[in-house]
Design a protein around this motif. Structure first.
Motif, PDB file in Angstrom:
ATOM      1  N   TYR A  22      -0.269 -23.660 -32.785  1.00  0.00           N
ATOM      2  CA  TYR A  22      -1.316 -23.599 -31.770  1.00  0.00           C
ATOM      3  C   TYR A  22      -0.687 -23.663 -30.379  1.00  0.00           C
ATOM      4  O   TYR A  22       0.408 -24.221 -30.209  1.00  0.00           O
ATOM      5  CB  TYR A  22      -2.293 -24.756 -31.959  1.00  0.00           C
ATOM      6  N   PRO A  23      -1.364 -23.096 -29.375  1.00  0.00           N
ATOM      7  CA  PRO A  23      -0.790 -23.078 -28.016  1.00  0.00           C
ATOM      8  C   PRO A  23      -0.564 -24.473 -27.443  1.00  0.00           C
ATOM      9  O   PRO A  23       0.440 -24.719 -26.782  1.00  0.00           O
ATOM     10  CB  PRO A  23      -1.828 -22.305 -27.192  1.00  0.00           C
ATOM     11  N   LYS A  24      -1.519 -25.388 -27.665  1.00  0.00           N
ATOM     12  CA  LYS A  24      -1.416 -26.709 -27.060  1.00  0.00           C
ATOM     13  C   LYS A  24      -1.761 -27.799 -28.084  1.00  0.00           C
ATOM     14  O   LYS A  24      -2.660 -27.626 -28.917  1.00  0.00           O
ATOM     15  CB  LYS A  24      -2.361 -26.830 -25.860  1.00  0.00           C
ATOM     16  N   TYR A  25      -1.039 -28.912 -27.979  1.00  0.00           N
ATOM     17  CA  TYR A  25      -1.268 -30.057 -28.857  1.00  0.00           C
ATOM     18  C   TYR A  25      -1.502 -31.313 -28.024  1.00  0.00           C
ATOM     19  O   TYR A  25      -1.167 -31.351 -26.827  1.00  0.00           O
ATOM     20  CB  TYR A  25      -0.069 -30.275 -29.785  1.00  0.00           C
ATOM     21  N   LYS A  26      -2.070 -32.325 -28.656  1.00  0.00           N
ATOM     22  CA  LYS A  26      -2.296 -33.611 -28.012  1.00  0.00           C
ATOM     23  C   LYS A  26      -1.970 -34.716 -29.020  1.00  0.00           C
ATOM     24  O   LYS A  26      -1.992 -34.476 -30.235  1.00  0.00           O
ATOM     25  CB  LYS A  26      -3.760 -33.736 -27.558  1.00  0.00           C
ATOM     26  N   PRO A  27      -1.671 -35.931 -28.560  1.00  0.00           N
ATOM     27  CA  PRO A  27      -1.441 -37.039 -29.489  1.00  0.00           C
ATOM     28  C   PRO A  27      -2.735 -37.350 -30.253  1.00  0.00           C
ATOM     29  O   PRO A  27      -3.814 -37.414 -29.657  1.00  0.00           O
ATOM     30  CB  PRO A  27      -1.036 -38.200 -28.582  1.00  0.00           C
ATOM     31  N   SER A  28      -2.615 -37.539 -31.547  1.00  0.00           N
ATOM     32  CA  SER A  28      -3.807 -37.830 -32.361  1.00  0.00           C
ATOM     33  C   SER A  28      -4.238 -39.285 -32.219  1.00  0.00           C
ATOM     34  O   SER A  28      -5.396 -39.623 -32.491  1.00  0.00           O
ATOM     35  CB  SER A  28      -3.519 -37.530 -33.831  1.00  0.00           C
TER      36      SER A  28
END
Length: 447
Positions: A6-12
């Motif tokens: 995916y283009p962008k990730y974030k901390p879960s």
């Protein structure tokens, strides 16, 4: 084949989930699914037939293998969970078995054991996506990690639905589910082909063994009637004896089941007679105390050169040779067969006892309506075709070579299945945790 991320990730916010796609939500399973919504009423007509699903009838790859019909009056008290189309059943007891299955177009009278949690998707969750989500390795590992108990690990359903999961929007859930349905379906077809190959190799192995130990290696040898219907003609110079005539002992332990201990003497059962022809001394083997071992071993204790023969239950008719000096004994699901080595080659007798013909004879001699139970006296009366000792050894050499080749092919086929299943598991986990982006694949071929 590699897949894009995916283009962008974030901390879960969940250590074991790591980073997730930026637009995905993280929530406990109970926020997007309900559990154990319906039970079979105790006032149900006793004559009403149900289709019962127990934990032993389910595995995480094949789903439900057995649906047992029975009237409600005869059903076990645990036959109470109602299931509907789109549900997923997850074992909450013996969680190491990973008994998980999607429910698709079920019969109206399908009932699951209370040993399952029945997970039902809310409107925000696509049923097929839920099935893949719950069968993902990250979820299963959390179920096992949160289970309590050593010999019978279990988890409360309320604890199970508290496990955090990742939730994309419904369109993306549909795309992921379609991708995984298609790709796991192709993998499952390859696994089915390998399993068919394994069955054919096993049949070939049995045929080679049965012919060699009942007809010999010389196709032109003159024959005579054996006097045994299933055995037919045997080489003219062979004898036909009872098994107990060529043994010093056919015996088992006292019929009791001692308690397991953490450190003691190995205590094998029929499950430890492995399909590869060996005895299991290493993986999940029961141990008993020294005192129990001495008490139970007064009748007999196995030693190198003995044959362990399974005499009770589904594993009936397996014969394995003791080729070690390890101290151990066996449960009464098995017995020890000790051959007179001046008369018979123990490896020849082991091949014979492990063959399909003797297995057929064993099944005919079993007692009991439920679990097959073969008495020691019946085992002793097995008819044994017996060539001269030197010929027995020649047959053993031939069979060790031929079955060795077939065993190599069996091991390769089984390893192929394991690799395919590893790929299946990895693909599911990567897709439902957002480690790969499969949205652009649509109906494309990926494997």
């Amino acid at each position: 084949m590699s897949f894009p991320r995916y283009p962008k990730y974030k901390p879960s916010g969940v250590e074991w989930l790591g980073d997730v796609p930026e637009h995905w939500d993280v929530s406990p399973l109970k926020a997007v699914a309900t559990h154990n919504d319906e039970v079979l009423d105790e006032s149900t007509d006793p004559e009403q037939e149900i289709l019962y699903v127990d934990i032993s009838s389910v595995d995480g790859v094949s789903g439900i293998s057995v649906k047992e019909p029975m009237p409600f009056a005869n059903a076990p008290s645990r036959a109470r969970r109602r299931v509907r189309d789109g549900d997923v059943i997850v074992s909450t007891v013996r969680t190491y078995l990973k008994a998980i299955a999607r429910i698709c177009d079920p019969e109206s009278n399908l009932i699951a054991s209370t040993g399952f949690a029945v997970i039902r998707p809310r409107n925000t969750l696509v049923p097929h996506f839920l099935g893949h989500l719950i069968s993902a390795s990250f979820f299963i590992e959390q179920v096992i990690a949160r289970s309590t108990g050593v010999s019978y690990p279990a988890i409360n359903a309320s604890e199970l639905v508290a496990i955090p999961v990742l939730v994309p929007n419904k369109d993306e859930q549909t795309a992921i589910a379609a991708f995984l349905d298609r790709e796991t379906g192709k993998i499952d077809e390859l696994v089915a082909e390998q399993r068919l190959l394994i069955e054919l190799l096993k049949e070939k192995r049995q045929a080679v063994i049965s012919h060699a130990v009942t007809k010999g290696l010389n196709p032109h040898a003159p024959t005579k009637p054996s006097g045994i219907e299933w055995l037919g003609d045997v080489p003219e110079h062979w004898e036909v004896n009872r098994l107990d005539w060529i043994c010093t002992d056919i015996n088992d332990i006292n019929h009791e089941m001692p308690n397991a201990v953490d450190d003691g003497v190995l205590f094998l059962s029929a499950k430890d007679l492995l399909d590869d022809g060996t005895l299991n001394f290493e993986t999940d083997v029961k141990m008993i105390s020294e005192e129990d071992f001495e008490r139970l071993s007064k009748k007999i204790r196995p030693r190198r050169g003995d044959i362990i023969y399974s005499r009770i239950g589904a594993a009936l008719g397996k014969a394995r040779l003791v080729e070690t000096d390890i101290r151990f004994n066996i449960s009464y699901s098995c017995c020890v067969v000790r051959v007179i080595e001046k008369i018979a080659c123990v490896r020849f007798i082991r091949f014979l006892l492990d063959g399909e013909m003797i297995l057929t004879e064993a099944r005919m001699r079993t007692k009991g309506i439920g679990v097959p139970d073969l008495g020691l006296g019946e085992i002793g009366r097995f008819p044994i075709p017996l060539p001269p000792l030197a010929e027995q050894k020649s047959i053993v050499s031939f069979l060790q070579h031929e079955t060795g080749l077939l065993t190599t092919l069996l091991v390769e086929a089984q390893r192929g299945i394991e690799l395919l299943q590893e790929r299946r598991t990895a693909l599911i986990s990567a897709a439902v945790t957002g480690k790969i982006d499969v949205r652009s694949f649509g109906s494309k071929e990926a494997v």
